[in-house]
Design an enzyme around this catalytic site. Structure first.
Site, PDB file in Angstrom:
ATOM      1  N   HIS A 155     -16.139   6.268   5.211  1.00  0.00           N
ATOM      2  CA  HIS A 155     -14.687   6.172   5.364  1.00  0.00           C
ATOM      3  C   HIS A 155     -14.175   7.579   5.623  1.00  0.00           C
ATOM      4  O   HIS A 155     -14.102   8.412   4.712  1.00  0.00           O
ATOM      5  CB  HIS A 155     -14.037   5.597   4.107  1.00  0.00           C
ATOM      6  CG  HIS A 155     -12.545   5.492   4.225  1.00  0.00           C
ATOM      7  ND1 HIS A 155     -11.902   4.308   4.538  1.00  0.00           N
ATOM      8  CD2 HIS A 155     -11.565   6.424   4.096  1.00  0.00           C
ATOM      9  CE1 HIS A 155     -10.594   4.521   4.595  1.00  0.00           C
ATOM     10  NE2 HIS A 155     -10.368   5.806   4.333  1.00  0.00           N
ATOM     11  N   ARG A 164      -8.356  18.530   1.557  1.00  0.00           N
ATOM     12  CA  ARG A 164      -9.099  18.653   0.302  1.00  0.00           C
ATOM     13  C   ARG A 164     -10.436  19.353   0.565  1.00  0.00           C
ATOM     14  O   ARG A 164     -11.073  19.136   1.583  1.00  0.00           O
ATOM     15  CB  ARG A 164      -9.354  17.288  -0.322  1.00  0.00           C
ATOM     16  CG  ARG A 164      -8.107  16.528  -0.700  1.00  0.00           C
ATOM     17  CD  ARG A 164      -8.456  15.161  -1.248  1.00  0.00           C
ATOM     18  NE  ARG A 164      -7.299  14.282  -1.266  1.00  0.00           N
ATOM     19  CZ  ARG A 164      -7.376  12.955  -1.252  1.00  0.00           C
ATOM     20  NH1 ARG A 164      -8.562  12.354  -1.224  1.00  0.00           N
ATOM     21  NH2 ARG A 164      -6.283  12.230  -1.255  1.00  0.00           N
ATOM     22  N   ARG A 205      -2.236  -2.215  -3.968  1.00  0.00           N
ATOM     23  CA  ARG A 205      -3.343  -1.266  -4.001  1.00  0.00           C
ATOM     24  C   ARG A 205      -3.060  -0.236  -5.085  1.00  0.00           C
ATOM     25  O   ARG A 205      -2.057   0.468  -5.042  1.00  0.00           O
ATOM     26  CB  ARG A 205      -3.498  -0.566  -2.655  1.00  0.00           C
ATOM     27  CG  ARG A 205      -4.612   0.474  -2.667  1.00  0.00           C
ATOM     28  CD  ARG A 205      -4.580   1.349  -1.448  1.00  0.00           C
ATOM     29  NE  ARG A 205      -5.553   2.429  -1.547  1.00  0.00           N
ATOM     30  CZ  ARG A 205      -5.405   3.634  -1.056  1.00  0.00           C
ATOM     31  NH1 ARG A 205      -4.291   3.942  -0.402  1.00  0.00           N
ATOM     32  NH2 ARG A 205      -6.338   4.550  -1.193  1.00  0.00           N
ATOM     33  N   GLY A 221     -11.116   9.719   6.951  1.00  0.00           N
ATOM     34  CA  GLY A 221      -9.708   9.817   7.309  1.00  0.00           C
ATOM     35  C   GLY A 221      -9.175  11.117   6.753  1.00  0.00           C
ATOM     36  O   GLY A 221      -9.893  12.101   6.655  1.00  0.00           O
ATOM     37  N   VAL A 274     -10.540   8.913  11.369  1.00  0.00           N
ATOM     38  CA  VAL A 274     -11.488   9.741  12.115  1.00  0.00           C
ATOM     39  C   VAL A 274     -12.716   8.940  12.497  1.00  0.00           C
ATOM     40  O   VAL A 274     -13.211   9.018  13.627  1.00  0.00           O
ATOM     41  CB  VAL A 274     -11.885  10.980  11.292  1.00  0.00           C
ATOM     42  CG1 VAL A 274     -12.985  11.777  11.992  1.00  0.00           C
ATOM     43  CG2 VAL A 274     -10.670  11.871  11.041  1.00  0.00           C
ATOM     44  N   GLY A 275     -13.227   8.160  11.573  1.00  0.00           N
ATOM     45  CA  GLY A 275     -14.422   7.368  11.852  1.00  0.00           C
ATOM     46  C   GLY A 275     -14.245   6.379  12.982  1.00  0.00           C
ATOM     47  O   GLY A 275     -15.175   6.139  13.762  1.00  0.00           O
ATOM     48  N   GLU A 276     -13.037   5.833  13.102  1.00  0.00           N
ATOM     49  CA  GLU A 276     -12.777   4.839  14.148  1.00  0.00           C
ATOM     50  C   GLU A 276     -12.461   5.473  15.500  1.00  0.00           C
ATOM     51  O   GLU A 276     -12.794   4.905  16.544  1.00  0.00           O
ATOM     52  CB  GLU A 276     -11.595   3.954  13.737  1.00  0.00           C
ATOM     53  CG  GLU A 276     -11.857   3.094  12.514  1.00  0.00           C
ATOM     54  CD  GLU A 276     -10.574   2.501  11.957  1.00  0.00           C
ATOM     55  OE1 GLU A 276      -9.635   2.257  12.755  1.00  0.00           O
ATOM     56  OE2 GLU A 276     -10.489   2.291  10.730  1.00  0.00           O
ATOM     57  N   GLU A 317      -8.275  -2.597   4.447  1.00  0.00           N
ATOM     58  CA  GLU A 317      -8.071  -2.774   3.019  1.00  0.00           C
ATOM     59  C   GLU A 317      -7.137  -3.947   2.743  1.00  0.00           C
ATOM     60  O   GLU A 317      -7.251  -4.603   1.705  1.00  0.00           O
ATOM     61  CB  GLU A 317      -7.479  -1.509   2.393  1.00  0.00           C
ATOM     62  CG  GLU A 317      -8.404  -0.310   2.396  1.00  0.00           C
ATOM     63  CD  GLU A 317      -8.136   0.637   3.547  1.00  0.00           C
ATOM     64  OE1 GLU A 317      -8.388   1.836   3.401  1.00  0.00           O
ATOM     65  OE2 GLU A 317      -7.669   0.154   4.609  1.00  0.00           O
ATOM     66  N   HIS A 342     -11.761   4.857  -2.556  1.00  0.00           N
ATOM     67  CA  HIS A 342     -11.836   4.128  -1.276  1.00  0.00           C
ATOM     68  C   HIS A 342     -12.617   2.823  -1.418  1.00  0.00           C
ATOM     69  O   HIS A 342     -13.168   2.307  -0.449  1.00  0.00           O
ATOM     70  CB  HIS A 342     -12.506   4.991  -0.187  1.00  0.00           C
ATOM     71  CG  HIS A 342     -11.691   6.157   0.256  1.00  0.00           C
ATOM     72  ND1 HIS A 342     -12.247   7.371   0.524  1.00  0.00           N
ATOM     73  CD2 HIS A 342     -10.354   6.299   0.456  1.00  0.00           C
ATOM     74  CE1 HIS A 342     -11.306   8.236   0.885  1.00  0.00           C
ATOM     75  NE2 HIS A 342     -10.148   7.597   0.846  1.00  0.00           N
ATOM     76  N   ASN A 396       0.855  -1.189   0.000  1.00  0.00           N
ATOM     77  CA  ASN A 396       0.000   0.000   0.000  1.00  0.00           C
ATOM     78  C   ASN A 396       0.891   1.238   0.000  1.00  0.00           C
ATOM     79  O   ASN A 396       1.517   1.561   1.008  1.00  0.00           O
ATOM     80  CB  ASN A 396      -0.916  -0.008   1.225  1.00  0.00           C
ATOM     81  CG  ASN A 396      -1.975   1.079   1.173  1.00  0.00           C
ATOM     82  OD1 ASN A 396      -1.839   2.076   0.486  1.00  0.00           O
ATOM     83  ND2 ASN A 396      -3.050   0.884   1.924  1.00  0.00           N
ATOM     84  N   ARG A 416      -8.381  15.766  15.772  1.00  0.00           N
ATOM     85  CA  ARG A 416      -8.304  15.697  17.237  1.00  0.00           C
ATOM     86  C   ARG A 416      -8.101  17.084  17.830  1.00  0.00           C
ATOM     87  O   ARG A 416      -8.745  17.446  18.825  1.00  0.00           O
ATOM     88  CB  ARG A 416      -7.161  14.765  17.658  1.00  0.00           C
ATOM     89  CG  ARG A 416      -7.394  13.306  17.328  1.00  0.00           C
ATOM     90  CD  ARG A 416      -6.132  12.490  17.488  1.00  0.00           C
ATOM     91  NE  ARG A 416      -5.083  12.954  16.573  1.00  0.00           N
ATOM     92  CZ  ARG A 416      -3.894  12.396  16.458  1.00  0.00           C
ATOM     93  NH1 ARG A 416      -3.586  11.364  17.220  1.00  0.00           N
ATOM     94  NH2 ARG A 416      -2.998  12.854  15.595  1.00  0.00           N
TER      95      ARG A 416
END
Length: 377
Positions: free
Chosen positions: A176, A209, A59, A178, A311-313, A363, A148, A7, A252
């Site tokens: 997703h 972005r 990937r 991040g 971030v989601g986790e 992934e 993703h 990756n 954070r």
């Protein structure tokens, strides 16, 4: 079959060796600034158990219209992937540099390209087509590809397992979140809609972005302020998103500054990210909620909401803020479960119409599965 998963990131190369049971035998991360891997460091890494693989899975961010599933890499495929660099100039060269470096050191191993765009090959025309002149779409392949896909594909497999549900008919919105972020509407285990489009710039707000913006803004900047296309590209990709809103791309720090955990607490004496942290978080959540609602509309309803990615986790605050605006869809979190979530599991309140989960992004497992499936066939 032991699979070496490769990756290539923006400044690093992650190598993971998985055994037949998908357990990690070894994992290393090498520095790779400007998509260049130190050959001596790579050779040393592959002298470890990483070099004991039976196959390699790479990937690859963009598969274009041709590559709609994993493919074994040969000279023809390699040339075709190079031809797609213009569609992903920031990502594709890094993946190809890693592919060439690994192939040179492990020339005898079968290598498979696994694409982030492939999972979205099932998008219906209504979701994949831009309302642009037909001659443009046909001549230059202008369409929504989505990204993703390897992460969303893992969600499509893992969520039904945790919910003990058949994937058939299960309507999932996968988030997703991040540094890059995208949402996906999944039904019957396939992608029906997603937020990223022709490039990874479209969609929700990300770390640096912009996400979706009025294209008229860009035309105005080009015409009236005489910005160059290079300046626009750099700003949209590297100086927008959370960074552009708050002066920091670190969610954070933004959450801490915005005092999400305790609204009554006084702000820190020395702001971490500046005075616009609250605005940045509010914009991020506003766009995220809207995107989730749009994905649910594409599905005709919602059975499960899944958070994954960095971030989601890890951000219970982002999950809580997001869910607070989605009660009309049947989303309701259990505060304790949400705060304490550390790994794959449910965080929804008992009796909620929509099941809400946190999943670790894997992934690597999806790539290994695709490699084994292709080579076994």
């Amino acid at each position: 079959m032991r699979v070496l998963v490769v990756n290539a990131g923006s400044s690093s190369l992650k190598l993971t060796l998985l055994d037949d049971e998908d357990s990690t035998i070894d994992a290393q991360t090498l520095e790779a600034p400007r998509a260049r891997v130190d050959p001596d460091e790579l050779r040393a890494a592959l002298a470890s158990p990483l070099g004991e693989a039976n196959a390699v899975g790479h990937r690859i961010v963009h598969g274009g219209e041709r590559f709609r599933q994993a493919v074994r890499i040969d000279a023809g495929v390699r040339d075709a992937l190079r031809g797609l660099v213009d569609l992903a100039p920031l990502h594709q060269p890094k993946s190809l540099a890693a592919l060439d470096a690994i192939t040179e050191l492990l020339p005898g191993l079968p290598a498979v390209a696994c694409f982030d765009t492939a999972f979205h090959a099932t998008l219906p025309p209504a979701a994949s087509t831009y309302a642009l002149p037909a001659e443009w779409r046909e001549r230059w392949g202008l369409r929504r590809y989505g990204f993703h896909g390897l992460s969303h594909a893992w969600v499509a497999r893992r969520a039904p397992q945790l919910l003990e549900r058949d994937p058939a008919g299960l309507r999932i919105v996968s988030c997703h979140l991040g540094a890059g972020a995208s949402l996906c509407a999944i039904n019957d285990g396939t992608s029906l809609d997603t937020t990223m489009g022709f490039t990874p710039l479209e969609g929700v707000v990300m770390a640096t972005r912009s996400g979706s913006v009025d294209p008229g803004i860009l035309l105005w900047l080009l015409e009236h302020e005489e910005l160059s296309t290079t300046e626009l590209a750099d700003a949209l990709e590297h100086r927008s998103g959370l960074l552009g809103l708050a002066g920091s791309a670190d969610m954070r720090a933004i959450v801490k500054e915005a005092c999400v955990d305790d609204q009554s607490a006084a702000p820190p004496a020395k702001p971490v990210v500046g005075q616009h942290a609250r605005l940045a978080l509010d914009v991020y959540i506003h766009r995220l909620r809207a995107g989730i609602a749009a994905m649910a509309a594409a599905l005709g309803g919602l059975d499960a909401l899944v958070f994954t990615g960095g971030v989601g986790e890890r951000s219970s605050e982002v999950r809580a803020q997001t869910a607070a605006g989605l009660a009309f869809l049947g989303v309701c979190l259990d505060d304790a479960r949400n705060r304490e979530a550390l790994t794959d599991g449910q965080i929804g309140a008992d009796g909620a119409a929509v099941r809400t989960l946190v999943l670790t992004a894997r992934e690597d497992l999806e790539i290994a599965r695709q490699v084994r499936t292709l080579l076994a066939g």
